[in-house]
Design an enzyme around this catalytic site. Sequence first.
Site, PDB file in Angstrom:
ATOM      1  N   CYS A  58       0.793  -1.158   0.021  1.00 11.75           N
ATOM      2  CA  CYS A  58       0.170  -0.094  -0.038  1.00 11.75           C
ATOM      3  C   CYS A  58       1.016   1.345  -0.124  1.00 11.75           C
ATOM      4  O   CYS A  58       0.638   2.270  -0.799  1.00 11.75           O
ATOM      5  CB  CYS A  58      -1.065  -0.107   1.139  1.00 11.75           C
ATOM      6  SG  CYS A  58       0.010  -0.190   2.683  1.00 11.75           S
TER       7      CYS A  58
ATOM      8  N   ASN B 207       3.239  -9.239   7.860  1.00  9.77           N
ATOM      9  CA  ASN B 207       4.090  -9.004   6.541  1.00  9.77           C
ATOM     10  C   ASN B 207       4.935  -7.426   6.934  1.00  9.77           C
ATOM     11  O   ASN B 207       5.268  -6.965   5.841  1.00  9.77           O
ATOM     12  CB  ASN B 207       3.160  -8.864   5.611  1.00  9.77           C
ATOM     13  CG  ASN B 207       2.718 -10.227   5.178  1.00  9.77           C
ATOM     14  OD1 ASN B 207       3.525 -11.268   5.152  1.00  9.77           O
ATOM     15  ND2 ASN B 207       1.822 -10.204   4.726  1.00  9.77           N
TER      16      ASN B 207
END
Length: 319
Positions: free
Chosen positions: A131, A170
Amino acid sequence: MKRTKVAVLGSGNIGTDLMIKILCSAELLEVAAMVGIDTASDGLARAARSGIPITHRGVEGLIAMPGFADIDIVCDATSAAAHRANAAALAPYGKTLIDLTPAAIGPFVVPSVNLHAHLEAGATNLNMVTCGGQATIPIVAAVADVTTVHYAEIVACIAAKSAGPGTRANIDEFTETTSRAIETVGCARRGKAIIILNPAEPPLMMRDTVLCLIGAADHDAVTASIEAMIARVAAYVPGYRLKQPVQFTPLGQDYPVDTLVSCDTALVRTKVSVFIEVEGAAQYLPAYAGNLDIMTSAALQVAESVARRRHRSALSADA
């Protein structure tokens, strides 16, 4: 135009939001399967209510579904570790994979920067970076279009409530993948990425800071390039915007760039500071979850581009 069939792997927040976006893109795409591993997930329940075939048996369940052969695109919204296994399982079947995890098996894709080049090259596992990468790499690339970027650092600040288990698991992959993509896609000589989970209440929208160290350059040209890039990204992420005017800070010879970049300190003259805000479309996720919305919006852009190319190829073959 025959719609291209898409399967969504991962029935969490990102996968569910992507499913809803694809449903709204009915002219080009059709959700042919929703795949999860949690029988109680909201994503699988919503898909079932919409008449979409579902399975809670993961990628094995997808491969076993009756309509699997007709699916052209598989969007993976699971995790970096899961995508590695999913990609291996799907490899024999010739599907185009759109990877929304930081696994980075395939090439990094930022639609406004390099999507068409990778499609032309025939890439079949397209990695959406992260993102933070989707929000900031276009800016680094815009600066690099005008002048050499000796060093680029991005800070992605997202609402803690928008960071689910997959995102939190992550974090290391996020920083490593984004840093590499700042260099390979953004064309900075060296890149660094930082992510901040902001626990503020009420939750704040995604904010991204992009810092680039450059040499002598036309500041008006840099600003124009950044503004043009923001318009390109906003075409598929409407909530993507410049928060304040681009800033240029002159740097003296004592600025410690030698600790940041492998270049002659004398080459660096200016720090460019760009501040971005990303507001989500609130189709499924809250408006403050711009970090998730920009990923699903970018993935949708890729899927639609793949579908258009397939349609053009089919027309050429018929001709």
